[in-house]
Motif scaffolding. Structure first.
Motif, short mmCIF file in Angstrom:
data_model
loop_
_atom_site.label_atom_id
_atom_site.label_comp_id
_atom_site.label_asym_id
_atom_site.label_seq_id
_atom_site.Cartn_x
_atom_site.Cartn_y
_atom_site.Cartn_z
N MET A 222 0.83 -1.16 -0.08
CA MET A 222 0.06 0.14 0.01
C MET A 222 1.02 1.30 0.01
SD MET A 222 -2.50 1.32 2.99
CE MET A 222 -3.32 -0.04 3.27
N THR A 223 0.64 2.16 -0.99
CA THR A 223 1.59 3.34 -1.01
C THR A 223 0.33 4.53 -0.72
OG1 THR A 223 1.04 3.60 -3.24
CG2 THR A 223 3.06 2.63 -2.53
N ASP A 224 0.81 5.56 -0.38
CA ASP A 224 0.00 6.74 0.12
C ASP A 224 0.77 8.03 -0.52
OD1 ASP A 224 1.88 7.48 1.80
OD2 ASP A 224 0.99 7.30 3.57
N GLU A 225 0.14 9.40 -0.35
CA GLU A 225 0.62 10.48 -0.63
C GLU A 225 2.04 10.68 -0.05
OE1 GLU A 225 1.22 13.83 -2.91
OE2 GLU A 225 -0.51 12.06 -3.17
N VAL A 226 2.13 10.41 1.01
CA VAL A 226 3.70 10.64 1.57
C VAL A 226 4.76 9.94 0.87
CG1 VAL A 226 4.88 10.43 3.59
CG2 VAL A 226 2.92 11.44 3.83
N ASP A 227 4.52 8.57 0.39
CA ASP A 227 5.53 7.61 -0.13
C ASP A 227 5.83 8.50 -1.38
OD1 ASP A 227 5.44 5.58 1.64
OD2 ASP A 227 3.56 4.69 0.74
N ARG A 228 4.64 9.18 -2.09
CA ARG A 228 5.25 9.66 -3.27
C ARG A 228 5.91 10.95 -3.19
NH1 ARG A 228 0.44 7.05 -4.38
NH2 ARG A 228 -1.08 8.58 -3.18
N ILE A 229 5.70 11.83 -1.99
CA ILE A 229 6.38 12.92 -1.76
C ILE A 229 7.72 12.50 -1.40
CG2 ILE A 229 6.59 14.74 0.12
CD1 ILE A 229 3.49 14.79 0.08
N VAL A 230 8.17 11.58 -0.59
CA VAL A 230 9.33 11.01 -0.06
C VAL A 230 10.25 10.66 -1.19
CG1 VAL A 230 10.50 9.38 1.22
CG2 VAL A 230 8.72 10.48 2.36
N ALA A 231 9.48 9.89 -2.24
CA ALA A 231 10.11 9.22 -3.47
C ALA A 231 10.63 10.49 -4.20
CB ALA A 231 9.44 8.58 -4.23
N ALA A 232 9.69 11.66 -4.59
CA ALA A 232 10.46 12.57 -5.25
C ALA A 232 11.31 13.35 -4.49
CB ALA A 232 8.90 13.76 -5.41
N TRP A 233 11.43 13.49 -3.34
CA TRP A 233 12.35 14.33 -2.79
C TRP A 233 13.63 13.41 -2.89
CZ3 TRP A 233 12.93 18.89 -2.26
CH2 TRP A 233 12.10 19.92 -1.80
N GLN A 234 13.60 11.99 -2.82
CA GLN A 234 14.93 11.10 -3.02
C GLN A 234 15.10 11.33 -4.38
OE1 GLN A 234 12.95 7.59 -1.56
NE2 GLN A 234 14.01 7.59 0.32
N ARG A 235 14.56 11.43 -4.99
CA ARG A 235 15.02 11.47 -6.64
C ARG A 235 15.59 13.01 -6.76
NH1 ARG A 235 10.19 11.81 -9.04
NH2 ARG A 235 10.41 14.30 -9.24
N GLU A 236 15.01 14.21 -6.10
CA GLU A 236 15.32 15.41 -6.60
C GLU A 236 16.77 15.79 -5.69
OE1 GLU A 236 14.50 17.45 -8.91
OE2 GLU A 236 13.23 15.78 -9.65
N ARG A 237 16.75 15.07 -4.44
CA ARG A 237 17.63 15.57 -3.54
C ARG A 237 18.31 14.28 -2.75
NH1 ARG A 237 18.53 20.59 -1.33
NH2 ARG A 237 20.52 19.57 -0.71
N PRO A 238 19.01 13.51 -3.73
CA PRO A 238 19.67 12.21 -3.13
C PRO A 238 20.64 12.37 -2.09
CG PRO A 238 20.43 12.66 -5.44
CD PRO A 238 19.24 13.87 -5.21
N ASP A 239 21.27 13.72 -1.89
CA ASP A 239 22.12 13.90 -0.82
C ASP A 239 21.47 14.31 0.32
OD1 ASP A 239 20.71 16.41 -2.22
OD2 ASP A 239 22.05 17.66 -1.26
#
Length: 162
Positions: A1-18
């Protein structure tokens, strides 16, 4: 199960892997839950013609036990507002007949705030409604999971309450 927070976290991980964005996976969910809970509480209290702050004050008095009275200072401590704000709140609740001010017998300047029978009936009914709503919000969790979640949240919140 995924939710909006999973999508937000994944986007930040992609954009700011540092950056370590792991706190977002917990605290963003707590924040989102708080917003949903606030709306559910407002809705439940609206059915009893109460604002959130009114419920906070009335419930502090109700929890005090018979004769359901506290000093304004104790109410300030329990509701985390300033003394000026509390004075205003007591005035408004007294005007609605939900609380009354009484003199402190041993101190002519002292005041106690007492829950009236109307205030007690209102806060009791609102609490019953609130608990129905909150049981519904937690309905998807098993009892053991609710206990675990409560213990974990207690660990996070306790330092703020200390």
């Amino acid at each position: 199960m995924t939710d909006e927070v999973d999508r937000i976290v994944a986007a930040w991980q992609r954009e700011r892997p540092d950056l370590d964005v792991e706190p977002l996976s917990v605290l963003s969910r707590v924040s989102r839950l708080a917003r949903h809970l606030d709306l559910a509480r407002r809705t439940a209290f609206d059915r009893h013609d109460l604002e959130l702050w009114e419920f906070d004050v009335l419930s502090a008095l109700r929890r005090a036990g018979d004769p359901y009275q506290l000093s304004p200072g104790a109410l300030v401590t329990q509701t985390l507002v300033t003394s000026g704000t509390m004075t205003n709140r007591i005035d408004r609740l007294a005007a609605r007949g939900l609380v009354e001010r009484l003199p402190v017998p041993a101190d002519r300047r002292g005041v106690l705030v007492r829950l009236t029978p109307a205030g007690r009936a209102r806060v009791d009914a609102a609490l019953e409604d609130l608990l129905r709503v909150e049981h519904g919000l937690l309905g998807s969790l098993r009892e053991a999971d609710r206990e675990t979640l409560a213990a974990l949240l207690r660990e996070l919140v306790a330092p703020f309450d200390a």
